[in-house]
Write a protein that holds these residues in place. Structure first.
Motif, PDB file in Angstrom:
ATOM      1  N   ALA A 169       0.825  -1.207   0.000  1.00  0.00           N
ATOM      2  CA  ALA A 169       0.000   0.000   0.000  1.00  0.00           C
ATOM      3  C   ALA A 169       0.860   1.258   0.000  1.00  0.00           C
ATOM      4  O   ALA A 169       0.581   2.218  -0.737  1.00  0.00           O
ATOM      5  CB  ALA A 169      -0.932  -0.003   1.205  1.00  0.00           C
ATOM      6  N   ILE A 170       1.892   1.278   0.810  1.00  0.00           N
ATOM      7  CA  ILE A 170       2.783   2.447   0.850  1.00  0.00           C
ATOM      8  C   ILE A 170       3.403   2.683  -0.519  1.00  0.00           C
ATOM      9  O   ILE A 170       3.449   3.819  -1.015  1.00  0.00           O
ATOM     10  CB  ILE A 170       3.878   2.266   1.924  1.00  0.00           C
ATOM     11  N   ASP A 171       3.875   1.624  -1.131  1.00  0.00           N
ATOM     12  CA  ASP A 171       4.516   1.765  -2.446  1.00  0.00           C
ATOM     13  C   ASP A 171       3.522   2.246  -3.501  1.00  0.00           C
ATOM     14  O   ASP A 171       3.826   3.148  -4.290  1.00  0.00           O
ATOM     15  CB  ASP A 171       5.118   0.422  -2.858  1.00  0.00           C
ATOM     16  N   LEU A 172       2.321   1.685  -3.520  1.00  0.00           N
ATOM     17  CA  LEU A 172       1.316   2.062  -4.522  1.00  0.00           C
ATOM     18  C   LEU A 172       0.747   3.456  -4.267  1.00  0.00           C
ATOM     19  O   LEU A 172       0.576   4.247  -5.204  1.00  0.00           O
ATOM     20  CB  LEU A 172       0.200   1.023  -4.555  1.00  0.00           C
ATOM     21  N   PHE A 173       0.441   3.783  -3.013  1.00  0.00           N
ATOM     22  CA  PHE A 173      -0.059   5.123  -2.693  1.00  0.00           C
ATOM     23  C   PHE A 173       0.986   6.173  -3.051  1.00  0.00           C
ATOM     24  O   PHE A 173       0.659   7.260  -3.527  1.00  0.00           O
ATOM     25  CB  PHE A 173      -0.393   5.235  -1.205  1.00  0.00           C
ATOM     26  N   TYR A 174       2.244   5.853  -2.807  1.00  0.00           N
ATOM     27  CA  TYR A 174       3.349   6.779  -3.093  1.00  0.00           C
ATOM     28  C   TYR A 174       3.484   7.025  -4.598  1.00  0.00           C
ATOM     29  O   TYR A 174       3.670   8.162  -5.040  1.00  0.00           O
ATOM     30  CB  TYR A 174       4.643   6.198  -2.533  1.00  0.00           C
ATOM     31  N   LYS A 175       3.371   5.951  -5.380  1.00  0.00           N
ATOM     32  CA  LYS A 175       3.584   6.062  -6.815  1.00  0.00           C
ATOM     33  C   LYS A 175       2.381   6.626  -7.565  1.00  0.00           C
ATOM     34  O   LYS A 175       2.543   7.415  -8.507  1.00  0.00           O
ATOM     35  CB  LYS A 175       3.943   4.692  -7.398  1.00  0.00           C
ATOM     36  N   GLN A 176       1.170   6.245  -7.170  1.00  0.00           N
ATOM     37  CA  GLN A 176       0.012   6.618  -7.981  1.00  0.00           C
ATOM     38  C   GLN A 176      -1.118   7.280  -7.206  1.00  0.00           C
ATOM     39  O   GLN A 176      -2.139   7.646  -7.792  1.00  0.00           O
ATOM     40  CB  GLN A 176      -0.520   5.385  -8.716  1.00  0.00           C
ATOM     41  N   GLY A 177      -0.945   7.447  -5.902  1.00  0.00           N
ATOM     42  CA  GLY A 177      -1.945   8.137  -5.116  1.00  0.00           C
ATOM     43  C   GLY A 177      -2.966   7.190  -4.502  1.00  0.00           C
ATOM     44  O   GLY A 177      -3.188   6.072  -4.985  1.00  0.00           O
ATOM     45  N   PHE A 178      -3.610   7.660  -3.438  1.00  0.00           N
ATOM     46  CA  PHE A 178      -4.599   6.853  -2.730  1.00  0.00           C
ATOM     47  C   PHE A 178      -5.827   6.569  -3.594  1.00  0.00           C
ATOM     48  O   PHE A 178      -6.276   5.440  -3.713  1.00  0.00           O
ATOM     49  CB  PHE A 178      -5.012   7.584  -1.440  1.00  0.00           C
ATOM     50  N   ASP A 179      -6.392   7.617  -4.223  1.00  0.00           N
ATOM     51  CA  ASP A 179      -7.622   7.461  -4.996  1.00  0.00           C
ATOM     52  C   ASP A 179      -7.447   6.548  -6.204  1.00  0.00           C
ATOM     53  O   ASP A 179      -8.396   5.875  -6.619  1.00  0.00           O
ATOM     54  CB  ASP A 179      -8.131   8.829  -5.462  1.00  0.00           C
ATOM     55  N   ARG A 180      -6.271   6.539  -6.785  1.00  0.00           N
ATOM     56  CA  ARG A 180      -6.014   5.747  -7.995  1.00  0.00           C
ATOM     57  C   ARG A 180      -5.575   4.321  -7.686  1.00  0.00           C
ATOM     58  O   ARG A 180      -5.300   3.547  -8.608  1.00  0.00           O
ATOM     59  CB  ARG A 180      -4.963   6.440  -8.860  1.00  0.00           C
ATOM     60  N   THR A 181      -5.502   4.000  -6.427  1.00  0.00           N
ATOM     61  CA  THR A 181      -5.089   2.655  -6.027  1.00  0.00           C
ATOM     62  C   THR A 181      -6.289   1.891  -5.469  1.00  0.00           C
ATOM     63  O   THR A 181      -7.007   2.394  -4.607  1.00  0.00           O
ATOM     64  CB  THR A 181      -3.983   2.721  -4.955  1.00  0.00           C
ATOM     65  N   SER A 182      -6.507   0.702  -5.966  1.00  0.00           N
ATOM     66  CA  SER A 182      -7.630  -0.121  -5.492  1.00  0.00           C
ATOM     67  C   SER A 182      -7.127  -1.201  -4.540  1.00  0.00           C
ATOM     68  O   SER A 182      -5.939  -1.542  -4.522  1.00  0.00           O
ATOM     69  CB  SER A 182      -8.332  -0.783  -6.681  1.00  0.00           C
ATOM     70  N   THR A 183      -8.037  -1.745  -3.767  1.00  0.00           N
ATOM     71  CA  THR A 183      -7.666  -2.844  -2.883  1.00  0.00           C
ATOM     72  C   THR A 183      -7.295  -4.094  -3.681  1.00  0.00           C
ATOM     73  O   THR A 183      -6.525  -4.928  -3.209  1.00  0.00           O
ATOM     74  CB  THR A 183      -8.814  -3.174  -1.903  1.00  0.00           C
ATOM     75  N   VAL A 184      -7.829  -4.203  -4.894  1.00  0.00           N
ATOM     76  CA  VAL A 184      -7.440  -5.318  -5.769  1.00  0.00           C
ATOM     77  C   VAL A 184      -5.963  -5.218  -6.111  1.00  0.00           C
ATOM     78  O   VAL A 184      -5.216  -6.204  -6.046  1.00  0.00           O
ATOM     79  CB  VAL A 184      -8.288  -5.316  -7.062  1.00  0.00           C
ATOM     80  N   GLN A 185      -5.511  -3.988  -6.465  1.00  0.00           N
ATOM     81  CA  GLN A 185      -4.092  -3.789  -6.775  1.00  0.00           C
ATOM     82  C   GLN A 185      -3.221  -4.078  -5.563  1.00  0.00           C
ATOM     83  O   GLN A 185      -2.159  -4.702  -5.686  1.00  0.00           O
ATOM     84  CB  GLN A 185      -3.859  -2.350  -7.229  1.00  0.00           C
TER      85      GLN A 185
END
Length: 208
Positions: free
Chosen positions: A29-45
């Motif tokens: 989650a930290i890596d994905l939120f950092y790279k693409q933002g919270f809103d653009r990250t899904s729990t599936v990802q």
């Protein structure tokens, strides 16, 4: 510079009591939120990146917002600018004291930004979109600001500069360095040490 003792991100993820599945989720989650933002990250990802099912995410964090809160809250509550308390207690400050305070403050804050840059970036972006988080930050700042300014006043009262000038110089330097930490791929521990010394020297020059 001891940067390992200033790492809330590591403490959050690598505590001995944290289940391995939860650790994988936090890392992903930290890596994905950092790279693409919270809103653009899904729990599936997040589940795919962590190698766990979505159900495991909801088991540990109840929701994606709960996961975000678990990530940013430890840093959010620890971001207020402060100065070495062992030096603040003095009635008078020598030139050596002032230099030690400046150096200790900059070294600590630079290490803090470097170690926690991913979470801090996530939090800063959320501050622009999350009214509740923004209000919490304003409240936190309004409570701590008088203490910060009073500390500066005690330390720099014999200098021909205002408290706000010193605070603005320190915060401006830290913000600029944080920008470089986030966007420059070659920003490593050696560059951190060199940039920290440059900031300290420039502030010494300004307050002398």
């Amino acid at each position: 510079m001891d940067i390992e003792n200033n790492n809330i991100t590591s403490n959050l993820i690598y505590r001995n009591d944290i289940p391995i599945g939860k650790r994988k989720i936090l890392l992903a989650a930290i890596d994905l939120f950092y790279k693409q933002g919270f809103d653009r990250t899904s729990t599936v990802q997040i589940s795919k990146e962590a190698g766990v099912s979505e159900g495991v995410i909801y088991k540990h964090f109840k929701s994606k917002q709960g996961l975000l809160d678990a990530i940013i809250n430890p840093v959010f509550t620890d971001l207020s600018l402060h100065i070495n308390n062992s030096l603040i207690s003095k009635d008078k400050y020598t030139e050596k004291d002032i230099r030690e305070i400046i150096a200790a403050t900059i070294k600590e804050k630079m290490a803090y930004l470097y170690n926690n840059k991913k979470i801090i970036k996530i939090m800063l972006i959320e501050l622009m979109n999350n009214t509740d988080l923004c209000n919490r930050m304003k409240t936190n700042f309004s409570i701590n600001y008088p203490t910060i300014i009073n500390s500066f006043h005690s330390i720099f009262k014999n200098k021909h500069i205002s408290n706000e000038e010193v605070l603005r110089l320190i915060m401006g330097s830290l913000f600029y360095e944080f920008f470089k930490m986030v966007f420059y791929d070659d920003y490593n521990s050696t560059k951190l040490k060199n940039e920290t010394e440059n900031i300290i020297n420039s502030i010494f020059t300004y307050v002398d």
